[in-house]
Design an enzyme around this catalytic site. Structure first.
Site, short mmCIF file in Angstrom:
data_model
loop_
_atom_site.label_atom_id
_atom_site.label_comp_id
_atom_site.label_asym_id
_atom_site.label_seq_id
_atom_site.Cartn_x
_atom_site.Cartn_y
_atom_site.Cartn_z
N ASP A 1 -9.82 5.22 -2.44
CA ASP A 1 -8.77 5.80 -3.26
C ASP A 1 -9.55 6.21 -4.64
O ASP A 1 -10.85 6.26 -4.71
CB ASP A 1 -7.46 4.50 -3.75
CG ASP A 1 -8.28 3.52 -4.54
OD1 ASP A 1 -9.35 3.56 -4.68
OD2 ASP A 1 -7.38 2.54 -4.82
N GLU B 1 0.93 -1.32 0.09
CA GLU B 1 -0.16 -0.06 -0.04
C GLU B 1 0.93 1.35 -0.03
O GLU B 1 0.34 2.19 -0.80
CB GLU B 1 -0.83 0.13 1.06
CG GLU B 1 -2.11 -1.04 1.01
CD GLU B 1 -3.04 -0.81 -0.12
OE1 GLU B 1 -3.00 0.45 -0.70
OE2 GLU B 1 -3.73 -1.57 -0.53
N TYR C 1 -6.09 6.70 4.38
CA TYR C 1 -6.35 5.62 3.39
C TYR C 1 -5.50 4.43 3.61
O TYR C 1 -6.05 3.40 3.85
CB TYR C 1 -6.08 6.19 1.86
CG TYR C 1 -5.63 4.92 0.87
CD1 TYR C 1 -7.06 4.33 0.32
CD2 TYR C 1 -4.52 4.41 0.78
CE1 TYR C 1 -6.82 3.23 -0.47
CE2 TYR C 1 -4.57 3.11 0.00
CZ TYR C 1 -5.53 2.52 -0.57
OH TYR C 1 -5.68 1.49 -1.35
#
Ligand code: SF4
Length: 361
Positions: free
Chosen positions: A144, A43, A126
């Site tokens: 996202d 990520e 996020y």
């Protein structure tokens, strides 16, 4: 705007995901537990970088540093060097800091709540939600760019980004199920990446086509709308190409804080908006009494928030003495340092000029 709830979307989407999920190097196989280290690492790498680019970097990192403890024990320069090409070096620095922070926790275990994750370096809203959902299969709203697009289309939300972000987030939260939230998050990402694409969405093979409001209204491709972008400002500065008698070039480390923090650079002046004051070009030279000459041309580079134009000054036979803080490095060995792209451009420009007819004016 059409409202939905999780019961309407999740079963269809999860059934589609079970058949069409992307096989990604950091993804656990169906039925296997996810590894929080891999989820977190991927990520961080995927922030503002494409899946295709990240693949080889992810495999390289994992081979070299298979656990968070191994990454925490790595030398920062090695990590920065391995990160070269992924851009945004602050992320690599925070990645290393975060690995150290996690390695200091009991069992080197990643926290499993968004709040605790957000307290770690480099983990924002996020990423915290993505790790909680994907690594721990706990309910979290993961939003996202892909998810924003899918949600805006499902609900036919016509208000423009970025102002409409909170509304899209609230809509995404309503859609998120209690069951299989990790798979749901990845399914939304996959749908956005492979079916509900920015241009020409493939509505004919979308599992949600029957309930998609944008499709029904014939406006799918035009969503999400965006407010017109402001023009980026131009900053200018001077880079100093100091060459020692043996051909070695002076490099130095940038300040820890700020853009490209801690990266190596060809020494340069601060980058400011407005015109470069030619009279003050040498104010920031790393060696004051060298014979600095202006090289023809400019080096241009675009960052997220501004364009940069660098003038390059060069000096030959610079003496190696106190005052020139940094390292002297032969051009053949530049690869040993984590030079950001803009500095690679400066090196290329200076070397081209040095090899061409127009050397120093
Ligand atoms: Fe996107 Fe089309 Fe599916 Fe709607 S029907 S979610 S626009 S791919």
């Amino acid at each position: 705007m059409r409202q939905f709830d999780a019961l309407e979307i999740a079963p269809e989407l999860l059934a589609w995901y079970d058949r069409h999920r992307r096989d990604l190097p950091w993804r656990a196989k169906p039925g296997e537990p996810a590894d929080p280290y891999r989820v977190w690492l991927s990520e961080i790498m995927l922030q503002q970088t494409t899946v295709a680019t990240v693949g080889s970097y992810f495999r390289g990192f994992l081979e070299r540093w298979p656990t968070v403890d191994a990454l925490a024990a790595a030398d920062l320069d090695e990590v920065l060097h391995a990160w070269q090409g992924l851009g945004y070096y602050a992320r690599a620095r925070n990645l290393h800091k975060c690995a150290k922070a996690v390695a200091a926790l009991p069992g080197s275990r990643f926290p499993d709540t968004e709040e605790a994750l957000r307290a770690l370096p480099g983990i924002g809203v996020y990423t915290a939600a993505a790790v909680v959902a994907i690594a721990f299969d706990r309910r979290a709203t993961v939003v996202d760019g892909n998810v924003e697009r899918v949600v805006a289309r499902l609900g036919a939300v016509e208000a423009p980004l970025p102002k409409v972000k909170p509304e899209l987030r609230a809509l995404a939260a309503d859609l998120t199920p209690d069951r299989r939230p990790g798979d749901f998050a990845q399914a939304m990402m996959d749908l956005g990446a492979t079916v509900c694409t920015p241009r020409s969405p493939h509505c004919d093979r979308c599992p949600l086509s029957d309930i998609c409001a944008a499709r029904a209204a014939g406006i799918a491709e035009s969503l999400p709308r965006r407010a017109p972008k402001k023009a980026k400002p131009v900053r200018r500065g001077v880079a100093f190409w100091a060459v020692r008698g043996d051909g070695a070039v002076l490099l130095r480390r940038r300040a820890e804080e700020g853009l490209l923090g801690g990266m190596m650079e060809v020494p340069s002046s601060p980058w400011r908006e407005g015109h470069t004051d030619n009279g003050g070009l040498l104010d920031h030279a790393p060696v004051a009494d060298a014979d600095w000459r202006l090289l023809p041309g400019l080096v241009s580079h675009t960052f997220t928030h501004f364009h940069l134009e660098l003038t390059v000054m060069a000096a030959r036979d610079v003496e190696d003495r106190a005052g020139a803080a940094g390292v002297w490095c032969l051009p053949d060995a530049f690869g040993e340092y984590a030079l950001p792209t803009v500095m690679k451009k400066v090196c290329r420009h200076a070397l081209d000029q040095a090899n061409g007819p127009g050397l120093l004016l």
